[in-house]
Design a protein around this motif. Structure first.
Motif, PDB file in Angstrom:
ATOM      1  N   ILE A  24      43.740 -54.889 -19.684  1.00  0.00           N
ATOM      2  CA  ILE A  24      45.161 -54.685 -19.972  1.00  0.00           C
ATOM      3  C   ILE A  24      45.387 -53.437 -20.815  1.00  0.00           C
ATOM      4  O   ILE A  24      46.265 -52.618 -20.526  1.00  0.00           O
ATOM      5  CB  ILE A  24      45.754 -55.910 -20.696  1.00  0.00           C
ATOM      6  CG1 ILE A  24      45.637 -57.156 -19.811  1.00  0.00           C
ATOM      7  CG2 ILE A  24      47.218 -55.666 -21.089  1.00  0.00           C
ATOM      8  CD1 ILE A  24      46.014 -58.445 -20.505  1.00  0.00           C
ATOM      9  N   ALA A  25      44.589 -53.273 -21.877  1.00  0.00           N
ATOM     10  CA  ALA A  25      44.881 -52.199 -22.836  1.00  0.00           C
ATOM     11  C   ALA A  25      43.656 -51.478 -23.356  1.00  0.00           C
ATOM     12  O   ALA A  25      43.780 -50.635 -24.239  1.00  0.00           O
ATOM     13  CB  ALA A  25      45.671 -52.777 -24.016  1.00  0.00           C
ATOM     14  N   ALA A  61      38.052 -54.583 -12.684  1.00  0.00           N
ATOM     15  CA  ALA A  61      39.447 -54.205 -12.907  1.00  0.00           C
ATOM     16  C   ALA A  61      39.840 -53.059 -11.980  1.00  0.00           C
ATOM     17  O   ALA A  61      40.914 -53.090 -11.353  1.00  0.00           O
ATOM     18  CB  ALA A  61      39.662 -53.808 -14.370  1.00  0.00           C
ATOM     19  N   LYS A 173      51.788 -48.770 -15.984  1.00  0.00           N
ATOM     20  CA  LYS A 173      50.940 -49.586 -15.124  1.00  0.00           C
ATOM     21  C   LYS A 173      49.950 -48.725 -14.347  1.00  0.00           C
ATOM     22  O   LYS A 173      48.775 -49.074 -14.213  1.00  0.00           O
ATOM     23  CB  LYS A 173      51.802 -50.405 -14.148  1.00  0.00           C
ATOM     24  CG  LYS A 173      52.451 -51.627 -14.779  1.00  0.00           C
ATOM     25  CD  LYS A 173      52.984 -52.550 -13.718  1.00  0.00           C
ATOM     26  CE  LYS A 173      53.540 -53.833 -14.323  1.00  0.00           C
ATOM     27  NZ  LYS A 173      53.940 -54.811 -13.295  1.00  0.00           N
ATOM     28  N   VAL A 176      47.206 -47.531 -16.718  1.00  0.00           N
ATOM     29  CA  VAL A 176      46.187 -48.568 -16.946  1.00  0.00           C
ATOM     30  C   VAL A 176      45.214 -48.603 -15.776  1.00  0.00           C
ATOM     31  O   VAL A 176      43.992 -48.635 -15.958  1.00  0.00           O
ATOM     32  CB  VAL A 176      46.846 -49.951 -17.135  1.00  0.00           C
ATOM     33  CG1 VAL A 176      45.777 -51.042 -17.217  1.00  0.00           C
ATOM     34  CG2 VAL A 176      47.703 -49.981 -18.388  1.00  0.00           C
ATOM     35  N   GLY A 219      42.782 -60.255 -16.322  1.00  0.00           N
ATOM     36  CA  GLY A 219      43.578 -59.269 -17.044  1.00  0.00           C
ATOM     37  C   GLY A 219      44.280 -58.303 -16.108  1.00  0.00           C
ATOM     38  O   GLY A 219      45.456 -57.973 -16.303  1.00  0.00           O
ATOM     39  N   SER A 220      43.572 -57.831 -15.077  1.00  0.00           N
ATOM     40  CA  SER A 220      44.190 -56.903 -14.126  1.00  0.00           C
ATOM     41  C   SER A 220      45.291 -57.585 -13.320  1.00  0.00           C
ATOM     42  O   SER A 220      46.312 -56.961 -13.003  1.00  0.00           O
ATOM     43  CB  SER A 220      43.128 -56.305 -13.190  1.00  0.00           C
ATOM     44  OG  SER A 220      42.414 -57.316 -12.491  1.00  0.00           O
ATOM     45  N   MET A 222      47.230 -59.848 -14.524  1.00  0.00           N
ATOM     46  CA  MET A 222      48.361 -59.935 -15.435  1.00  0.00           C
ATOM     47  C   MET A 222      49.097 -58.594 -15.512  1.00  0.00           C
ATOM     48  O   MET A 222      50.326 -58.558 -15.585  1.00  0.00           O
ATOM     49  CB  MET A 222      47.898 -60.381 -16.821  1.00  0.00           C
ATOM     50  CG  MET A 222      49.030 -60.607 -17.806  1.00  0.00           C
ATOM     51  SD  MET A 222      48.554 -61.582 -19.247  1.00  0.00           S
ATOM     52  CE  MET A 222      48.425 -63.217 -18.516  1.00  0.00           C
ATOM     53  N   VAL A 223      48.334 -57.479 -15.513  1.00  0.00           N
ATOM     54  CA  VAL A 223      48.970 -56.153 -15.518  1.00  0.00           C
ATOM     55  C   VAL A 223      49.863 -56.002 -14.293  1.00  0.00           C
ATOM     56  O   VAL A 223      50.982 -55.468 -14.377  1.00  0.00           O
ATOM     57  CB  VAL A 223      47.905 -55.041 -15.543  1.00  0.00           C
ATOM     58  CG1 VAL A 223      48.550 -53.670 -15.285  1.00  0.00           C
ATOM     59  CG2 VAL A 223      47.185 -55.024 -16.879  1.00  0.00           C
ATOM     60  N   LYS A 226      52.985 -58.566 -14.951  1.00  0.00           N
ATOM     61  CA  LYS A 226      53.817 -58.490 -16.147  1.00  0.00           C
ATOM     62  C   LYS A 226      54.633 -57.202 -16.216  1.00  0.00           C
ATOM     63  O   LYS A 226      54.353 -56.218 -15.548  1.00  0.00           O
ATOM     64  CB  LYS A 226      52.945 -58.599 -17.402  1.00  0.00           C
ATOM     65  CG  LYS A 226      52.359 -59.975 -17.630  1.00  0.00           C
ATOM     66  CD  LYS A 226      53.416 -60.950 -18.092  1.00  0.00           C
ATOM     67  CE  LYS A 226      52.801 -62.292 -18.469  1.00  0.00           C
ATOM     68  NZ  LYS A 226      53.816 -63.245 -18.974  1.00  0.00           N
ATOM     69  N   ILE A 231      52.561 -54.924 -21.583  1.00  0.00           N
ATOM     70  CA  ILE A 231      51.391 -54.052 -21.595  1.00  0.00           C
ATOM     71  C   ILE A 231      51.428 -53.143 -22.812  1.00  0.00           C
ATOM     72  O   ILE A 231      50.413 -52.911 -23.473  1.00  0.00           O
ATOM     73  CB  ILE A 231      51.332 -53.218 -20.302  1.00  0.00           C
ATOM     74  CG1 ILE A 231      51.286 -54.141 -19.081  1.00  0.00           C
ATOM     75  CG2 ILE A 231      50.111 -52.300 -20.296  1.00  0.00           C
ATOM     76  CD1 ILE A 231      51.498 -53.428 -17.762  1.00  0.00           C
ATOM     77  N   MET A 234      50.415 -55.023 -25.956  1.00  0.00           N
ATOM     78  CA  MET A 234      48.958 -55.176 -25.991  1.00  0.00           C
ATOM     79  C   MET A 234      48.288 -53.857 -26.353  1.00  0.00           C
ATOM     80  O   MET A 234      47.330 -53.822 -27.129  1.00  0.00           O
ATOM     81  CB  MET A 234      48.455 -55.664 -24.627  1.00  0.00           C
ATOM     82  CG  MET A 234      48.789 -57.102 -24.310  1.00  0.00           C
ATOM     83  SD  MET A 234      47.881 -58.273 -25.368  1.00  0.00           S
ATOM     84  CE  MET A 234      46.209 -58.021 -24.798  1.00  0.00           C
TER      85      MET A 234
END
Length: 253
Positions: A24-25, A61, A173, A176, A219-220, A222-223, A226, A231, A234
């Protein structure tokens, strides 16, 4: 080195959490490296084993983002090449340069990123005009950030994300997603160097690698689902924790 079963289990779940946060971050190494050292693993072996398990996470990811069409491979391929070159130079540089010269500089850079992101609340929420060409960006920052990742590492993902958003004007996004592909490139190069040095705990690294893959996948996902504000929150938390960790290391170690 051999460990009791509960140690393998604990580090597996720590790797899951690290992979989730990192996808995510960034900043997963802030979680796994102290955990590895805390169970009695020497620092240089912990760094090598961490690279092994982190490579699984960054690959997972990057693969997930790539399958969703979120990675601009055409633009970043030159970045991948120069990031790999930078990581090689950084790995060599750590043997020649006093790390404290860079360690004192990095917290100030991260503080500037933290403050800029807070006081520019809309940054990363929409595409903006480029401030430099993609080719020049990936050559320059590939060498610089790749070198830093091979040399020290903490905050690498944060530097990539911020640089892409600020200078290429990309959506957070996409920043990331692109960052994970670039992280994977530098991780692989560093891993090859560590393999040559014979410092890796393979069983532990592979067990944690499975955890990294699970966490990175979640996590990916969720990116992808969301909003940017989540993001960004985070991202700010990870940058703040990275700053605190680096300052603590400078003052008390």
């Amino acid at each position: 080195m051999e460990f009791e079963l509960w140690v393998y289990g604990l580090l597996f779940f720590i790797a899951v959490f690290s992979g989730f946060v990192d996808a995510i971050a960034g900043g997963g190494g802030l979680i796994t490296i102290p955990a590895l050292i805390s169970v009695g693993i020497p620092e240089h072996v912990a760094l090598a084993t961490n690279k092994l398990q982190a490579t699984f996470g960054s690959f997972t990811a990057a693969a997930n983002f790539g399958l969703k069409g979120m990675i601009d491979y055409k633009s970043i391929i030159i970045g991948i090449i120069f990031t790999a070159i930078g990581a090689i130079l950084g790995t060599i540089g750590v043997l020649l340069i006093d790390p404290k010269l860079i360690k004192y500089l990095i917290p100030f850079c991260l503080i500037a990123i933290f403050l800029y992101t807070i006081f520019r609340p809309k940054i990363g929420e929409e595409d903006r005009a480029k401030k430099m060409s993609s080719k020049a960006f990936y050559i320059i920052f590939g060498i610089l950030i790749g070198f830093y990742d091979g040399f020290l590492g903490p905050g690498t993902g944060s530097f990539w994300m911020f640089a892409m958003i600020a200078l290429l004007g990309v959506h957070m996004k996409q920043a990331v997603a692109n960052t994970k592909a670039l992280n994977f490139a530098s991780n692989v190069v560093s891993l090859i160097v560590f393999i040559a040095g014979g410092q890796i705990l393979w069983i532990l690294g592979l067990i944690m690698g499975v955890g990294q893959m699970l966490g990175a996948y979640l996590g990916s996902k969720m990116v992808i689902k969301k909003e940017v504000k989540f993001i960004k929150t985070m991202f700010l938390i990870v940058v703040a924790l990275t700053i605190l960790k680096l300052v603590y290391d400078l003052l008390f170690k």
